[in-house]
Design a protein around this motif. Structure first.
Motif, PDB file in Angstrom:
ATOM      1  N   LYS A 104       0.831  -1.209   0.000  1.00  0.00           N
ATOM      2  CA  LYS A 104       0.000   0.000   0.000  1.00  0.00           C
ATOM      3  C   LYS A 104       0.864   1.256   0.000  1.00  0.00           C
ATOM      4  CE  LYS A 104      -4.037  -2.057   2.249  1.00  0.00           C
ATOM      5  NZ  LYS A 104      -4.941  -2.031   3.429  1.00  0.00           N
ATOM      6  N   GLY A 105       2.029   1.165   0.624  1.00  0.00           N
ATOM      7  CA  GLY A 105       2.908   2.323   0.690  1.00  0.00           C
ATOM      8  C   GLY A 105       3.423   2.739  -0.676  1.00  0.00           C
ATOM      9  N   ILE A 106       3.826   1.764  -1.499  1.00  0.00           N
ATOM     10  CA  ILE A 106       4.346   2.125  -2.815  1.00  0.00           C
ATOM     11  C   ILE A 106       3.230   2.623  -3.719  1.00  0.00           C
ATOM     12  CG2 ILE A 106       4.154  -0.108  -3.982  1.00  0.00           C
ATOM     13  CD1 ILE A 106       7.194   2.266  -4.022  1.00  0.00           C
ATOM     14  N   ILE A 107       2.006   2.153  -3.471  1.00  0.00           N
ATOM     15  CA  ILE A 107       0.855   2.689  -4.212  1.00  0.00           C
ATOM     16  C   ILE A 107       0.650   4.161  -3.847  1.00  0.00           C
ATOM     17  CG2 ILE A 107      -1.663   2.575  -4.438  1.00  0.00           C
ATOM     18  CD1 ILE A 107      -1.412  -0.475  -4.139  1.00  0.00           C
ATOM     19  N   ALA A 108       0.755   4.465  -2.545  1.00  0.00           N
ATOM     20  CA  ALA A 108       0.600   5.851  -2.091  1.00  0.00           C
ATOM     21  C   ALA A 108       1.724   6.725  -2.667  1.00  0.00           C
ATOM     22  CB  ALA A 108       0.621   5.913  -0.560  1.00  0.00           C
ATOM     23  N   ALA A 109       2.949   6.169  -2.714  1.00  0.00           N
ATOM     24  CA  ALA A 109       4.075   6.923  -3.275  1.00  0.00           C
ATOM     25  C   ALA A 109       3.829   7.225  -4.753  1.00  0.00           C
ATOM     26  CB  ALA A 109       5.370   6.127  -3.098  1.00  0.00           C
ATOM     27  N   GLU A 110       3.347   6.235  -5.493  1.00  0.00           N
ATOM     28  CA  GLU A 110       3.066   6.435  -6.913  1.00  0.00           C
ATOM     29  C   GLU A 110       1.947   7.451  -7.127  1.00  0.00           C
ATOM     30  OE1 GLU A 110       4.248   4.992 -10.231  1.00  0.00           O
ATOM     31  OE2 GLU A 110       5.769   5.531  -8.759  1.00  0.00           O
ATOM     32  N   LYS A 111       0.973   7.439  -6.225  1.00  0.00           N
ATOM     33  CA  LYS A 111      -0.110   8.418  -6.321  1.00  0.00           C
ATOM     34  C   LYS A 111       0.444   9.833  -6.178  1.00  0.00           C
ATOM     35  CE  LYS A 111      -4.248  10.004  -3.850  1.00  0.00           C
ATOM     36  NZ  LYS A 111      -5.098   9.820  -2.647  1.00  0.00           N
ATOM     37  N   LEU A 112       1.351  10.021  -5.223  1.00  0.00           N
ATOM     38  CA  LEU A 112       1.977  11.332  -5.038  1.00  0.00           C
ATOM     39  C   LEU A 112       2.804  11.722  -6.262  1.00  0.00           C
ATOM     40  CD1 LEU A 112       3.216  11.196  -1.327  1.00  0.00           C
ATOM     41  CD2 LEU A 112       1.405  12.633  -2.240  1.00  0.00           C
ATOM     42  N   ARG A 113       3.613  10.781  -6.730  1.00  0.00           N
ATOM     43  CA  ARG A 113       4.468  11.069  -7.879  1.00  0.00           C
ATOM     44  C   ARG A 113       3.641  11.445  -9.105  1.00  0.00           C
ATOM     45  NH1 ARG A 113       5.935   9.039 -12.368  1.00  0.00           N
ATOM     46  NH2 ARG A 113       4.669   7.177 -12.058  1.00  0.00           N
ATOM     47  N   PRO A 167       5.684  32.617 -11.331  1.00  0.00           N
ATOM     48  CA  PRO A 167       5.313  33.981 -10.919  1.00  0.00           C
ATOM     49  C   PRO A 167       5.286  34.968 -12.075  1.00  0.00           C
ATOM     50  CG  PRO A 167       6.968  33.065  -9.430  1.00  0.00           C
ATOM     51  CD  PRO A 167       6.849  32.112 -10.582  1.00  0.00           C
ATOM     52  N   GLN A 168       6.170  34.784 -13.042  1.00  0.00           N
ATOM     53  CA  GLN A 168       6.244  35.721 -14.162  1.00  0.00           C
ATOM     54  C   GLN A 168       5.285  35.358 -15.289  1.00  0.00           C
ATOM     55  OE1 GLN A 168       8.493  33.560 -13.047  1.00  0.00           O
ATOM     56  NE2 GLN A 168      10.107  33.105 -14.542  1.00  0.00           N
ATOM     57  N   GLY A 169       4.447  34.347 -15.058  1.00  0.00           N
ATOM     58  CA  GLY A 169       3.499  33.904 -16.071  1.00  0.00           C
ATOM     59  C   GLY A 169       3.957  32.616 -16.723  1.00  0.00           C
ATOM     60  N   GLY A 170       3.009  31.894 -17.280  1.00  0.00           N
ATOM     61  CA  GLY A 170       3.315  30.617 -17.888  1.00  0.00           C
ATOM     62  C   GLY A 170       3.331  29.508 -16.856  1.00  0.00           C
ATOM     63  N   ASP A 171       3.601  28.315 -17.308  1.00  0.00           N
ATOM     64  CA  ASP A 171       3.632  27.191 -16.390  1.00  0.00           C
ATOM     65  C   ASP A 171       4.784  26.256 -16.739  1.00  0.00           C
ATOM     66  OD1 ASP A 171       2.710  25.638 -18.566  1.00  0.00           O
ATOM     67  OD2 ASP A 171       0.631  26.077 -18.044  1.00  0.00           O
ATOM     68  N   LEU A 172       4.927  25.196 -15.932  1.00  0.00           N
ATOM     69  CA  LEU A 172       6.108  24.349 -16.029  1.00  0.00           C
ATOM     70  C   LEU A 172       5.733  22.943 -15.561  1.00  0.00           C
ATOM     71  CD1 LEU A 172       9.258  24.340 -16.457  1.00  0.00           C
ATOM     72  CD2 LEU A 172       9.431  24.787 -13.987  1.00  0.00           C
ATOM     73  N   LYS A 173       6.281  21.944 -16.231  1.00  0.00           N
ATOM     74  CA  LYS A 173       6.117  20.560 -15.774  1.00  0.00           C
ATOM     75  C   LYS A 173       7.245  20.228 -14.799  1.00  0.00           C
ATOM     76  CE  LYS A 173       3.542  17.868 -17.236  1.00  0.00           C
ATOM     77  NZ  LYS A 173       2.164  17.498 -16.751  1.00  0.00           N
ATOM     78  N   VAL A 174       6.885  19.593 -13.682  1.00  0.00           N
ATOM     79  CA  VAL A 174       7.848  19.249 -12.633  1.00  0.00           C
ATOM     80  C   VAL A 174       7.635  17.790 -12.253  1.00  0.00           C
ATOM     81  CG1 VAL A 174       8.562  19.685 -10.247  1.00  0.00           C
ATOM     82  CG2 VAL A 174       7.979  21.598 -11.740  1.00  0.00           C
ATOM     83  N   THR A 175       8.702  17.096 -11.928  1.00  0.00           N
ATOM     84  CA  THR A 175       8.577  15.719 -11.447  1.00  0.00           C
ATOM     85  C   THR A 175       9.326  15.569 -10.123  1.00  0.00           C
ATOM     86  OG1 THR A 175      10.548  14.967 -12.656  1.00  0.00           O
ATOM     87  CG2 THR A 175       8.407  14.794 -13.786  1.00  0.00           C
ATOM     88  N   ILE A 176       9.013  14.488  -9.422  1.00  0.00           N
ATOM     89  CA  ILE A 176       9.697  14.181  -8.163  1.00  0.00           C
ATOM     90  C   ILE A 176      10.186  12.735  -8.196  1.00  0.00           C
ATOM     91  CG2 ILE A 176       8.445  15.849  -6.746  1.00  0.00           C
ATOM     92  CD1 ILE A 176       6.643  13.580  -5.784  1.00  0.00           C
ATOM     93  N   SER A 177      11.233  12.481  -7.433  1.00  0.00           N
ATOM     94  CA  SER A 177      11.726  11.119  -7.216  1.00  0.00           C
ATOM     95  C   SER A 177      11.454  10.759  -5.764  1.00  0.00           C
ATOM     96  CB  SER A 177      13.221  11.029  -7.508  1.00  0.00           C
ATOM     97  OG  SER A 177      13.494  11.319  -8.866  1.00  0.00           O
TER      98      SER A 177
END
Length: 458
Positions: free
Chosen positions: A390-399, A410-420
Motif C-alpha cells: 500500500k505504501g508504494i501505491i501511495a508513493a506512486e499516487k503522489l508522484r 510567478p512571471q506567467g506561464g507554467d512548467l512541468k515538474v517531477t519528483i523522485s
C-alpha cells in the motif's frame, strides 16, 4: 545541562588510567582482545532474558549488529592510553552511543544494569588468568573504573539528547493539531460524518462484520489516533474519544451475518453508535477549544512541518508500532532538477514550485500522515498504518499527481515538474535513523535510474 568538553573528559580518562600500573592495563587489554566475544555473548544473553530489555534488543538485525559493536567497544575502551591515537574519538563514540540510546528510548536503568553484568563477567574472566591477588584487584579496579567512566559519558549524552527530545515533544504535543484550528476542526468533523454516512450505506446494503468501515481506520480515526490523541494525551476528553472508537468498532464487529438494520438488535446497535458518535463530536469541539495556534515547528515557505518535530514523530510512530501490529513507512522525496529551475527561472519561481509541491503532498496524504520539508527541495512524508504494498501505491499516487500538474510561474506561464521518491517501511528496528537511511538509499536509486519514479527499499 552544561556540556563537558572532550578535552576535560580526555584529561579525566588519562588521569584515571595513570593511577594504575602499565601491567594492569596490559592484562586488561589482552583479556578484552581474547574474550570480547565472550563478554558480548554473556551481556546479551543476560539482557535478552529480561522481558523489559528484550523488547529493545530482540530484533535480529539489532542482535547481529550490537554483538559486533559490543565486542569492538570492549576492545576500544580497554586499549591502553599510550596506544590510542585520539582519545577524543573514543569519547565521541561514548557520546554517540548515548544519543542512540536516547533516540530509541532505551532506559538508563538498562544501561546501568548492563554495566553491572559486564563488570561481573570481567571479574570472572580475570579470575581465570591465575593473577596474584594484588594484580587481580588492581586490574579489576581499572576495568571497573573505565567502564564506569564510559557509561557516565554515555548517560550524560543520553540526558542531554533526552532533554532536547522532551522539549521538542512538549512543543509538538501543543502544536500537532494547531495547523489552523478552524480549518482542521471542520475537516475532521466532515471526516467523521463521511464515515458515519458510509456506515449507514453499508448497513443498508446488508454488509456486516469485517465488511463494515471501521472508525479506527477511517480518515478521522487515523488522524485522531496518530495526531490528536498525542497532542491531548493528558486530557480525559482524548481518552474518552479513543474509548468510543474502540467501542464502536467492537459493536460493528459483533453484528452477526444476515443481521438487518431494521431488526430490534440492529436498531439498538445503530442507536448506540449514533449516541457515541455525537459524544465524539462534542468532545472533539471541546478539544479544539482548548488548542492554541502555534506557528513554531512549521516551515515558513511551505507551511509543512520542519525538522524540529521529526524526531518526535518518528519516535512516537516506532513506539506505536512496537505496541501494536501496525507498521509505518517514510517517503524521502526530491524535486527533480530543481537547481535547473532556480537557474533558469529564478529563486522566486523555485520558491513557488516548492509551495505548489507542498500543497500537492499535503492534499494527497491522509489525515494521520505527516508531511515535512527538510530543506531545499527535500521533503519527507510519514505514512502511518501502512504496509509496503500500500505504501508504494501511495508513493506512486503522489508522484503521478505532481507529474500531471502544470506548475504556475510567478512571471506567467507554467512548467512541468517531477519528483523522485524513495520509500522504506519500518521493520522493527528501534532506531528510526535506520529507516530514514533506507529511504535515502531508495531515493538515491530512484534518481540514479532516471528520476520521476518511486523505489521501495528492499
Amino acid at each position: 545541562m552544561q556540556q563537558i568538553s572532550n578535552e576535560e573528559l580526555s584529561q579525566e580518562w588519562t588521569s584515571l588510567v595513570e593511577r594504575f600500573s602499565p601491567q594492569a592495563a596490559s592484562i586488561l587489554q589482552e583479556t578484552a582482545k581474547e574474550k570480547s566475544a565472550d563478554l558480548a555473548r554473556h551481556f546479551y544473553a543476560y539482557m535478552l532474558s529480561d522481558s523489559h530489555s528484550a523488547s529493545f534488543l530482540s530484533h535480529e538485525q539489532v542482535k547481529t549488529r550490537l554483538s559486533k559493536s559490543m565486542q569492538q567497544w570492549v576492545i576500544t575502551v580497554f586499549t591502553p592510553i599510550a596506544q590510542i591515537d585520539d582519545l577524543q574519538t573514543v569519547i565521541d563514540l561514548q557520546r554517540k552511543i548515548g544519543e542512540v540510546h536516547a533516540r530509541i528510548e532505551l532506559p538508563v536503568s538498562l544501561v546501568l544494569r548492563g554495566s553491572r553484568v559486564l563488570k561481573e563477567r570481567l571479574r570472572h574472566l580475570l579470575a581465570l588468568r591465575g593473577l596474584s591477588d594484588e594484580l587481580y584487584r588492581e586490574t579489576i579496579c581499572l576495568g571497573s573504573d573505565i567502564i564506569d567512566l564510559a557509561i557516565e559519558i554515555i548517560c550524560f549524552a543520553f540526558s542531554q539528547s533526552h532533554d532536547r527530545n522532551s522539549r521538542a515533544e512538549e512543543a509538538y504535543r501543543l502544536f500537532s493539531v494547531s495547523q489552523n484550528i478552524g480549518t482542521e476542526k471542520e475537516r475532521q468533523r466532515g471526516a467523521l460524518l463521511d464515515w458515519e454516512n458510509q456506515l449507514m450505506f453499508d448497513l443498508a446494503m446488508g454488509n456486516t462484520g469485517d465488511n463494515l468501515p471501521k472508525l479506527a481506520s477511517s480518515e478521522f480515526g487515523l488522524w485522531f489516533r496518530h495526531k490528536a490523541s498525542h497532542a491531548f494525551q493528558s486530557s480525559p476528553e482524548s481518552e474518552s474519544i479513543l474509548e468510543y472508537i474502540r467501542q464502536i468498532d467492537t459493536a460493528l464487529q459483533d453484528i452477526p451475518d444476515g443481521q438487518q438494520p431494521g431488526s430490534d438488535h440492529g436498531l439498538s446497535v445503530l442507536r448506540e453508535i449514533r449516541q457515541q458518535t455525537r459524544a465524539i463530536k462534542f468532545l472533539l469541539d471541546t478539544l479544539f477549544e482548548q488548542a492554541n495556534d502555534l506557528e513554531a515547528g512549521r516551515d515558513v515557505l511551505t507551511r509543512l512541518l520542519n525538522r524540529k518535530f521529526l524526531p518526535v514523530v518518528m519516535s512516537k510512530e516506532i513506539l506505536y508500532s512496537r505496541q501494536s501490529s501496525n507498521t509505518f513507512g517514510v517517503l524521502a522525496i526530491d524535486v527533480d532538477h530543481f537547481k535547473t529551475i532556480n537557474d533558469r527561472y529564478g529563486h522566486d519561481a523555485g520558491d513557488s514550485i516548492l509551495q505548489q509541491v507542498a500543497t500537492l503532498l499535503a492534499g494527497n496524504t491522509r489525515g494521520g500522515d505527516y508531511a515535512f520539508r527538510l530543506g531545499g527541495e527535500e521533503f519527507l512524508v510519514v505514512l502511518v498504518d501502512i504496509n509496503p504494498e500500500k505504501g508504494i501505491i501511495a508513493a506512486e499516487k503522489l508522484r503521478e499527481s505532481v507529474a500531471r500538474e502544470r506548475f504556475k510561474l510567478p512571471q506567467g506561464g507554467d512548467l512541468k515538474v517531477t519528483i523522485s521518491i524513495g520509500m522504506a517501511v519500518h521493520n522493527g528496528h528501534p532506531d528510526y535513523e535506520k529507516l530514514l537511511q533506507q529511504a535515502d538509499q531508495a531515493l538515491y536509486q530512484a534518481k540514479a535510474t532516471g528520476r520521476n519514479r518511486s523505489v521501495l527499499y528492499k
